[in-house]
Design an enzyme around this catalytic site. Sequence first.
Site, PDB file in Angstrom:
ATOM      1  N   GLU A   1      57.302  38.893  61.746  1.00 36.36           N
ATOM      2  CA  GLU A   1      57.777  37.548  62.082  1.00 36.36           C
ATOM      3  C   GLU A   1      59.266  37.590  62.337  1.00 36.36           C
ATOM      4  O   GLU A   1      60.015  38.178  61.565  1.00 36.36           O
ATOM      5  CB  GLU A   1      57.545  36.552  60.930  1.00 36.36           C
TER       6      GLU A   1
ATOM      7  N   GLU B   1      54.113  36.896  52.900  1.00 40.64           N
ATOM      8  CA  GLU B   1      55.334  36.579  52.138  1.00 40.64           C
ATOM      9  C   GLU B   1      55.037  36.393  50.650  1.00 40.64           C
ATOM     10  O   GLU B   1      55.240  35.322  50.075  1.00 40.64           O
ATOM     11  CB  GLU B   1      56.011  35.338  52.718  1.00 40.64           C
TER      12      GLU B   1
HETATM   13  C1  BGP Z   1      57.488  32.068  57.443  1.00 38.49           C
HETATM   14  C2  BGP Z   1      56.005  31.866  57.334  1.00 38.49           C
HETATM   15  C3  BGP Z   1      55.348  31.314  58.543  1.00 38.49           C
HETATM   16  C4  BGP Z   1      56.222  30.487  59.421  1.00 38.49           C
HETATM   17  C5  BGP Z   1      57.664  30.882  59.492  1.00 38.49           C
HETATM   18  C6  BGP Z   1      58.604  29.899  60.130  1.00 38.49           C
HETATM   19  O1  BGP Z   1      58.096  31.881  56.213  1.00 38.49           O
HETATM   20  O2  BGP Z   1      55.338  33.055  57.001  1.00 38.49           O
HETATM   21  O3  BGP Z   1      54.125  30.788  58.201  1.00 38.49           O
HETATM   22  O4  BGP Z   1      55.885  29.203  59.608  1.00 38.49           O
HETATM   23  O5  BGP Z   1      58.184  31.182  58.230  1.00 38.49           O
HETATM   24  O6  BGP Z   1      58.877  28.851  59.262  1.00 38.49           O
HETATM   25  P1  BGP Z   1      58.767  27.354  59.700  1.00 38.49           P
HETATM   26  O7  BGP Z   1      57.410  27.195  60.250  1.00 38.49           O
HETATM   27  O8  BGP Z   1      58.989  26.554  58.502  1.00 38.49           O
HETATM   28  O9  BGP Z   1      59.829  27.153  60.715  1.00 38.49           O
END
Ligand code: BGP
Length: 470
Positions: free
Chosen positions: A369, A175
């Site tokens: 993701e 990201e």
């Molecule tokens: C993305 C990231 C991850 C991850 C995911 C979910 O932005 O790349 O590392 O954690 O989001 O977010 P969160 O863990 O805050 O729910």
Amino acid sequence: MAEVKKEFPQGFLWGGAVAANQLEGAYQEDGKGLSTADVSPEGIMYPTSEDPAKLNLYHDGIDFYHRYKEDLALFGELGFKCFRTSIAWTRIFPNGDDAEPNEAGLKFYDDLFDEMRKQGMEPVVTISHYEMPLNLVKKYGGWRSREVIGFYEKFARTVLERYNGKVKYWMTFNEINVVLHAPFTGGGLVFEEGENKLNIMYQAAHHQFVASALAVKASHEINPEAQIGCMIAAMTTYPLTPNPDDVFAALEQERKTLQFSDVQVRGYYPNYMKRYFVENDIEFNVTADDEKVMREHTVDYIGFSYYMSFIATTDEEKLKEATAANLMTGVKNPYLKSSEWGWQIDPKGLRTTLNILSDRYQKPLFIVENGLGAVDKVEEDGSIQDDYRIDYLRAHIEQMREAVADGVDLIGYTTWGPIDLVSASTAELKKRYGFVYVDRDNEGNGTLERTKKKSFAWYQRVIETNGQEL
Ligand code: BGP
């Protein structure tokens, strides 16, 4: 009317995605140095703290460092074709500027990738996911410093060479656009009173672009067969109304994300960015060499995360009513429901995103993701009935299938957190994404025992039927 075939290509990479700092734990074992995540006990959006008394769930994660064989066996049972993880920079170069890599760290990932292959999974590896050596922040100011490019390049070359033959899919930065939203996590940036933050964030982003291009160069030299991509947090944005001002505001907001892929895919800053820099007095250093490197070493595919869509408007009143969202605040979309964390659930937005990226770049896409963070309840019989997660994923996979029928070249799909892990934005364990439940709570209590949720058998069947049975 003839029927359009709606199916995923053979060899489609189904799997799951994690990040080293969110699940490995063992934060000081086998020579590992401290990273930015190790001092972010409240998550990436909040001020950092090195107070040892403060509970930091990243320190132990879910103890994947010691339990990865057991966990990969569960993913093997799920039928994963691939598994995405990252390499903790501080296991390899504990201080970031060390002369030699740490052999124990290199060995850990050798074993991890071997085990993945043994379980039939293609490793998909992010070179840097939301963390960097803390020493590079303290000594050099993180990515604001040009010197960090060289440290990253050395780290990237070291792992690209070491795992050549074991890893075919790489990504340079997780990201990368997040440096604008969470500058400490994205760029190791700490600001002093009165500093021009925008200047520094864009300088840091520029250094990452050059570093990313150098990693692409290294990867292509080491193994031309390997694929190396960029990775952006997709933030597809709709106008709130058909008012042309809102429509243009949506375009501009979306460009805040797409500028990152534009540079990495095309190799140069688009003119709309140059105009934005001039009009906002943003100045940073770009050399002729930088421009050459960026132009000559563009990425092979576009990896992205997708959780929700966004709304843009010029209506001040509406902006005040903004809803919580991943790293950004956004205006509420009246047509969408939200997760318990206020993330607006929009499966069709995934089809739109896939089409936008495909039309814009004509390159392979990889959804690395996607998923629903939710509170899970363990029933008296020990089961976890996470139908809400199944519904979320089913709806998104249906839209992916539509996008493939639209002509999008989609190579794979890895759901976020196939096993519960520490969240990035809030550093908690209560927010769960997994098909596998981990017995550990926000206070750090629990046995760490793994249990399959209802969604486990469901996703297993999805993979088994290559996405035909949802
Ligand atoms: C993305 C990231 C991850 C991850 C995911 C979910 O932005 O790349 O590392 O954690 O989001 O977010 P969160 O863990 O805050 O729910």
